[in-house]
Design an enzyme around this catalytic site. Structure first.
Site, PDB file in Angstrom:
ATOM      1  N   CYS A   1      13.843 -33.865  35.138  1.00 52.42           N
ATOM      2  CA  CYS A   1      14.027 -35.316  35.237  1.00 52.42           C
ATOM      3  C   CYS A   1      14.705 -35.667  36.567  1.00 52.42           C
ATOM      4  O   CYS A   1      15.235 -34.795  37.270  1.00 52.42           O
ATOM      5  CB  CYS A   1      14.850 -35.829  34.053  1.00 52.42           C
TER       6      CYS A   1
ATOM      7  N   ASN B   1      19.163 -27.719  26.702  1.00 56.19           N
ATOM      8  CA  ASN B   1      19.625 -29.102  26.593  1.00 56.19           C
ATOM      9  C   ASN B   1      20.601 -29.223  25.423  1.00 56.19           C
ATOM     10  O   ASN B   1      20.448 -28.570  24.384  1.00 56.19           O
ATOM     11  CB  ASN B   1      18.452 -30.087  26.463  1.00 56.19           C
TER      12      ASN B   1
ATOM     13  N   CYS C   1      18.332 -34.524  37.005  1.00 52.88           N
ATOM     14  CA  CYS C   1      18.470 -33.089  37.311  1.00 52.88           C
ATOM     15  C   CYS C   1      18.039 -32.785  38.739  1.00 52.88           C
ATOM     16  O   CYS C   1      18.642 -31.944  39.406  1.00 52.88           O
ATOM     17  CB  CYS C   1      17.662 -32.244  36.327  1.00 52.88           C
TER      18      CYS C   1
ATOM     19  N   GLU D   1      22.290 -32.245  23.298  1.00 54.22           N
ATOM     20  CA  GLU D   1      22.288 -33.694  23.063  1.00 54.22           C
ATOM     21  C   GLU D   1      23.588 -34.154  22.422  1.00 54.22           C
ATOM     22  O   GLU D   1      24.405 -33.343  21.960  1.00 54.22           O
ATOM     23  CB  GLU D   1      21.083 -34.063  22.191  1.00 54.22           C
TER      24      GLU D   1
ATOM     25  N   GLU E   1      18.558 -27.779  32.696  1.00 60.17           N
ATOM     26  CA  GLU E   1      18.720 -27.396  34.107  1.00 60.17           C
ATOM     27  C   GLU E   1      20.178 -27.571  34.542  1.00 60.17           C
ATOM     28  O   GLU E   1      20.755 -26.708  35.205  1.00 60.17           O
ATOM     29  CB  GLU E   1      17.839 -28.269  35.006  1.00 60.17           C
TER      30      GLU E   1
HETATM   31 ZN   LIG Z   1      17.141 -33.409  33.356  1.00 61.19          ZN
END
Ligand SMILES: [Zn+2]
Length: 168
Positions: free
Chosen positions: A122, A78, A125, A80, A91
């Site tokens: 999530c 990830n 994704c 940010e 992902e």
């Molecule tokens: Zn996600």
């Protein structure tokens, strides 16, 4: 050899190990996602990818390891952003890396969340990944239940996919 070089070479060998195992399983028509060793290796790659996570705001590192149909592994973490909407999940990072290299067919994705006891990709994704096939297997490690595998179609039923846009 410098430590970073050692780490790089061990990652390369893990990727080669995964590719060789995946291709052998495919050659014997085995279900790749039911192979415990392949799941374990992919989760290790996802865990390793989480170390690169840029998550100064959530402090919630996530890593992903995406297995393409030809056995190539793409990892992601990830990333940010101070403008939160600019954040991208692990992902999607892995998928963007793969698709931008010309890959379109995928077998499995392993997701590793260092802090979550029970987390699946999530909704954003799930939708993103569904573009490349609803039969993708998603592997996650649950602290209480162990390694779990779900097909993307289970995680995102009634998805809006390429078929809805008249694409096959
Ligand atoms: Zn996600």
């Amino acid at each position: 050899m410098a430590e970073s070089e050692t780490q790089a070479s061990s990652r390369i060998s893990a990727a080669e190990q995964i590719k060789s195992l995946a291709l052998n399983l495919r050659a014997s028509s085995a279900d790749l996602s039911s192979n415990g060793e392949l799941r374990r290796l992919l989760l290790l790659e996802a865990e390793s990818a989480a170390e690169q996570s840029y998550s100064p705001y959530s402090k919630f590192p996530v890593g992903a390891a995406l297995l393409a149909r030809d056995g190539t592994v793409f990892t992601g973490c990830n990333v940010e952003n101070a403008s939160f909407g600019g954040t991208i999940c692990a992902e999607r990072t892995a998928f963007v890396k793969a698709v931008s290299e010309g890959y379109r067919e995928f077998e499995m994705i392993a997701v590793f969340c260092k802090k979550a006891k029970d987390a699946w990709p999530c909704g954003f994704c799930r939708q993103f990944m569904s573009e490349f096939g609803s039969s993708l297997k998603v592997i996650a490690y649950k602290s209480e239940a162990g390694v779990q595998v779900r097909e993307l179609s289970e995680l995102l039923p009634f998805m809006f996919g390429p078929g809805a846009m008249g694409q096959s």
